[in-house]
Design a protein around this motif. Structure first.
Motif, PDB file in Angstrom:
ATOM      1  N   LYS A 121       0.840  -1.214   0.000  1.00  0.00           N
ATOM      2  CA  LYS A 121       0.000   0.000   0.000  1.00  0.00           C
ATOM      3  C   LYS A 121       0.872   1.261   0.000  1.00  0.00           C
ATOM      4  O   LYS A 121       1.846   1.337   0.771  1.00  0.00           O
ATOM      5  CB  LYS A 121      -0.899   0.027   1.242  1.00  0.00           C
ATOM      6  CG  LYS A 121      -1.979  -1.031   1.183  1.00  0.00           C
ATOM      7  CD  LYS A 121      -2.927  -0.947   2.350  1.00  0.00           C
ATOM      8  CE  LYS A 121      -3.952  -2.058   2.240  1.00  0.00           C
ATOM      9  NZ  LYS A 121      -4.395  -2.573   3.515  1.00  0.00           N
ATOM     10  N   ASP A 122       0.499   2.240  -0.823  1.00  0.00           N
ATOM     11  CA  ASP A 122       1.295   3.483  -0.932  1.00  0.00           C
ATOM     12  C   ASP A 122       1.510   4.143   0.424  1.00  0.00           C
ATOM     13  O   ASP A 122       2.579   4.670   0.703  1.00  0.00           O
ATOM     14  CB  ASP A 122       0.576   4.492  -1.846  1.00  0.00           C
ATOM     15  CG  ASP A 122       0.746   4.114  -3.304  1.00  0.00           C
ATOM     16  OD1 ASP A 122       1.574   3.219  -3.594  1.00  0.00           O
ATOM     17  OD2 ASP A 122       0.024   4.686  -4.143  1.00  0.00           O
ATOM     18  N   ARG A 123       0.489   4.100   1.252  1.00  0.00           N
ATOM     19  CA  ARG A 123       0.617   4.816   2.533  1.00  0.00           C
ATOM     20  C   ARG A 123       1.628   4.140   3.472  1.00  0.00           C
ATOM     21  O   ARG A 123       2.030   4.725   4.475  1.00  0.00           O
ATOM     22  CB  ARG A 123      -0.745   4.990   3.209  1.00  0.00           C
ATOM     23  CG  ARG A 123      -1.384   3.743   3.721  1.00  0.00           C
ATOM     24  CD  ARG A 123      -2.642   4.090   4.544  1.00  0.00           C
ATOM     25  NE  ARG A 123      -3.130   2.946   5.285  1.00  0.00           N
ATOM     26  CZ  ARG A 123      -3.909   1.995   4.770  1.00  0.00           C
ATOM     27  NH1 ARG A 123      -4.286   2.064   3.493  1.00  0.00           N
ATOM     28  NH2 ARG A 123      -4.317   0.991   5.521  1.00  0.00           N
ATOM     29  N   HIS A 124       2.049   2.929   3.121  1.00  0.00           N
ATOM     30  CA  HIS A 124       3.053   2.230   3.939  1.00  0.00           C
ATOM     31  C   HIS A 124       4.456   2.285   3.337  1.00  0.00           C
ATOM     32  O   HIS A 124       5.362   1.611   3.834  1.00  0.00           O
ATOM     33  CB  HIS A 124       2.653   0.764   4.124  1.00  0.00           C
ATOM     34  CG  HIS A 124       1.429   0.595   4.975  1.00  0.00           C
ATOM     35  ND1 HIS A 124       0.549  -0.444   4.812  1.00  0.00           N
ATOM     36  CD2 HIS A 124       0.959   1.343   5.997  1.00  0.00           C
ATOM     37  CE1 HIS A 124      -0.435  -0.337   5.706  1.00  0.00           C
ATOM     38  NE2 HIS A 124      -0.205   0.746   6.437  1.00  0.00           N
ATOM     39  N   ALA A 125       4.614   3.103   2.270  1.00  0.00           N
ATOM     40  CA  ALA A 125       5.900   3.101   1.538  1.00  0.00           C
ATOM     41  C   ALA A 125       7.083   3.364   2.470  1.00  0.00           C
ATOM     42  O   ALA A 125       8.161   2.797   2.286  1.00  0.00           O
ATOM     43  CB  ALA A 125       5.862   4.135   0.420  1.00  0.00           C
ATOM     44  N   LYS A 126       6.887   4.198   3.472  1.00  0.00           N
ATOM     45  CA  LYS A 126       8.033   4.544   4.322  1.00  0.00           C
ATOM     46  C   LYS A 126       8.458   3.392   5.244  1.00  0.00           C
ATOM     47  O   LYS A 126       9.511   3.453   5.856  1.00  0.00           O
ATOM     48  CB  LYS A 126       7.784   5.825   5.110  1.00  0.00           C
ATOM     49  CG  LYS A 126       6.667   5.792   6.124  1.00  0.00           C
ATOM     50  CD  LYS A 126       6.669   7.134   6.859  1.00  0.00           C
ATOM     51  CE  LYS A 126       5.784   7.160   8.069  1.00  0.00           C
ATOM     52  NZ  LYS A 126       4.351   7.074   7.783  1.00  0.00           N
ATOM     53  N   ARG A 127       7.641   2.344   5.302  1.00  0.00           N
ATOM     54  CA  ARG A 127       8.049   1.164   6.081  1.00  0.00           C
ATOM     55  C   ARG A 127       8.924   0.208   5.278  1.00  0.00           C
ATOM     56  O   ARG A 127       9.490  -0.731   5.832  1.00  0.00           O
ATOM     57  CB  ARG A 127       6.811   0.381   6.534  1.00  0.00           C
ATOM     58  CG  ARG A 127       5.931   1.165   7.488  1.00  0.00           C
ATOM     59  CD  ARG A 127       4.848   0.255   8.026  1.00  0.00           C
ATOM     60  NE  ARG A 127       3.813   1.036   8.674  1.00  0.00           N
ATOM     61  CZ  ARG A 127       2.658   0.539   9.088  1.00  0.00           C
ATOM     62  NH1 ARG A 127       2.398  -0.743   8.916  1.00  0.00           N
ATOM     63  NH2 ARG A 127       1.772   1.306   9.673  1.00  0.00           N
ATOM     64  N   ARG A 128       8.953   0.414   3.952  1.00  0.00           N
ATOM     65  CA  ARG A 128       9.770  -0.491   3.110  1.00  0.00           C
ATOM     66  C   ARG A 128      11.238  -0.255   3.425  1.00  0.00           C
ATOM     67  O   ARG A 128      11.696   0.896   3.451  1.00  0.00           O
ATOM     68  CB  ARG A 128       9.499  -0.215   1.623  1.00  0.00           C
ATOM     69  CG  ARG A 128       8.059  -0.473   1.235  1.00  0.00           C
ATOM     70  CD  ARG A 128       7.760  -0.035  -0.193  1.00  0.00           C
ATOM     71  NE  ARG A 128       6.321  -0.035  -0.433  1.00  0.00           N
ATOM     72  CZ  ARG A 128       5.698   0.747  -1.310  1.00  0.00           C
ATOM     73  NH1 ARG A 128       6.383   1.604  -2.063  1.00  0.00           N
ATOM     74  NH2 ARG A 128       4.392   0.674  -1.446  1.00  0.00           N
ATOM     75  N   LEU A 129      11.976  -1.324   3.622  1.00  0.00           N
ATOM     76  CA  LEU A 129      13.376  -1.171   4.056  1.00  0.00           C
ATOM     77  C   LEU A 129      14.259  -0.462   3.028  1.00  0.00           C
ATOM     78  O   LEU A 129      15.247   0.162   3.419  1.00  0.00           O
ATOM     79  CB  LEU A 129      13.959  -2.528   4.460  1.00  0.00           C
ATOM     80  CG  LEU A 129      13.360  -3.147   5.736  1.00  0.00           C
ATOM     81  CD1 LEU A 129      13.993  -4.508   6.025  1.00  0.00           C
ATOM     82  CD2 LEU A 129      13.532  -2.234   6.949  1.00  0.00           C
ATOM     83  N   PRO A 130      13.956  -0.518   1.690  1.00  0.00           N
ATOM     84  CA  PRO A 130      14.776   0.295   0.776  1.00  0.00           C
ATOM     85  C   PRO A 130      14.179   1.684   0.498  1.00  0.00           C
ATOM     86  O   PRO A 130      14.576   2.339  -0.476  1.00  0.00           O
ATOM     87  CB  PRO A 130      14.823  -0.550  -0.508  1.00  0.00           C
ATOM     88  CG  PRO A 130      13.811  -1.632  -0.364  1.00  0.00           C
ATOM     89  CD  PRO A 130      13.127  -1.492   0.959  1.00  0.00           C
ATOM     90  N   SER A 131      13.250   2.172   1.325  1.00  0.00           N
ATOM     91  CA  SER A 131      12.652   3.498   1.102  1.00  0.00           C
ATOM     92  C   SER A 131      13.652   4.602   1.417  1.00  0.00           C
ATOM     93  O   SER A 131      14.651   4.375   2.095  1.00  0.00           O
ATOM     94  CB  SER A 131      11.423   3.669   2.001  1.00  0.00           C
ATOM     95  OG  SER A 131      11.854   3.719   3.358  1.00  0.00           O
ATOM     96  N   ARG A 132      13.361   5.807   0.953  1.00  0.00           N
ATOM     97  CA  ARG A 132      14.281   6.936   1.195  1.00  0.00           C
ATOM     98  C   ARG A 132      14.423   7.224   2.692  1.00  0.00           C
ATOM     99  O   ARG A 132      15.476   7.651   3.140  1.00  0.00           O
ATOM    100  CB  ARG A 132      13.839   8.178   0.416  1.00  0.00           C
ATOM    101  CG  ARG A 132      12.552   8.802   0.864  1.00  0.00           C
ATOM    102  CD  ARG A 132      12.125   9.890  -0.086  1.00  0.00           C
ATOM    103  NE  ARG A 132      11.677   9.329  -1.362  1.00  0.00           N
ATOM    104  CZ  ARG A 132      11.281  10.065  -2.394  1.00  0.00           C
ATOM    105  NH1 ARG A 132      11.318  11.378  -2.339  1.00  0.00           N
ATOM    106  NH2 ARG A 132      10.844   9.473  -3.506  1.00  0.00           N
ATOM    107  N   GLN A 133      13.330   6.960   3.455  1.00  0.00           N
ATOM    108  CA  GLN A 133      13.426   7.181   4.907  1.00  0.00           C
ATOM    109  C   GLN A 133      14.466   6.253   5.526  1.00  0.00           C
ATOM    110  O   GLN A 133      15.261   6.655   6.367  1.00  0.00           O
ATOM    111  CB  GLN A 133      12.064   6.952   5.565  1.00  0.00           C
ATOM    112  CG  GLN A 133      11.023   8.016   5.267  1.00  0.00           C
ATOM    113  CD  GLN A 133      10.307   7.820   3.933  1.00  0.00           C
ATOM    114  OE1 GLN A 133      10.587   6.891   3.176  1.00  0.00           O
ATOM    115  NE2 GLN A 133       9.392   8.721   3.625  1.00  0.00           N
TER     116      GLN A 133
END
Ligand code: SAM
Length: 214
Positions: A121-133
């Motif tokens: 889900k897009d709203r969970h993108a920041k939880r993805r381990l390769p995300s910019r965060q």
């Protein structure tokens, strides 16, 4: 990773000598924990630890730390260590969101992400381990010359991960959409549990190796 609540896993992890329990107190002191100044490589989201255990056995000149959020999964890695202890491998049970609390700037020499959860889900993108965060957190703890290696069979997650690089200030040294078809990149490749499972059913494996230009 399917999670079953293995009875007593939390207690078993809490009692294990292979798991570092006061991980925040180790910040800046990891060489002291291992008792040598060998480079430190970490795998974030190691699951049952097949990859990091094999890497630690192959490379006694490197110190490895496997990080996993769930006791029930980490327990499998601890059980492997009980069968055959490796002095250059430690585990931490934690959420990688707190990684900068556990490693000092530049303390880590390499980071591995293998078959990270996709969080579709897009709203969970920041939880993805390769995300910019997460790349910003890795930037803090990874030494200047350090690199991060990521493997997955999930094309959407891989495309997302590649798009995150430039905004977060990272560059790709290697990008492949068919790791197993690349003889040079396969040299020394250690398969993870998920890599074995998904390559066996014919899924291509994607991989990048990234760095920052500083
Ligand atoms: N790396 C292993 C492999 O390739 O076989 C396991 C892959 S499994 C799909 C992903 C693992 O990452 C799960 O065990 C999950 O609990 C762990 N994980 C996901 N997000 C995490 C986080 N924020 N911190 C620590 N572990 C995490």
């Amino acid at each position: 990773m399917r999670l079953r609540n293995i009875t007593g896993s939390r207690e078993a992890i809490a009692a294990s000598d292979y798991v570092v329990h006061e991980e925040r107190a180790c910040r800046g002191k990891w060489s002291g924990i291992f008792g040598n100044r060998h480079p430190i490589h970490i795998e974030i989201g190691m699951g049952k630890g097949k990859f990091i255990y094999a890497m630690a056995r192959l490379h006694p000149e490197i110190n490895y730390i496997g990080i996993e959020k769930y006791s029930s999964v980490l327990l499998r890695a601890v059980q492997k260590m009980e069968e055959e202890e490796l002095p250059n491998l430690k585990f931490i049970r934690m959420d990688a969101e707190e990684i900068t609390e556990v490693f000092a700037p530049g303390e880590v020499n390499r980071i591995y992400l293998n078959f990270s959860d996709p969080w579709p889900k897009d709203r969970h993108a920041k939880r993805r381990l390769p995300s910019r965060q997460f790349l910003t957190r890795y930037d803090e703890i990874l030494e200047v010359q350090g690199q991060l290696e990521f493997k997955t069979d999930n094309r959407e997650l891989f495309d997302f991960a590649v798009e995150e690089l430039a905004p977060a200030g990272w560059k790709a040294r290697v990008i492949t959409y068919d790791l197993h078809g690349d003889r040079a990149l396969m040299e020394g490749n250690v398969m993870t549990e998920y890599e074995e499972k998904f390559s066996a059913i014919g899924n291509p494996i994607y991989k990048y190796i990234i760095y920052r230009e500083k």
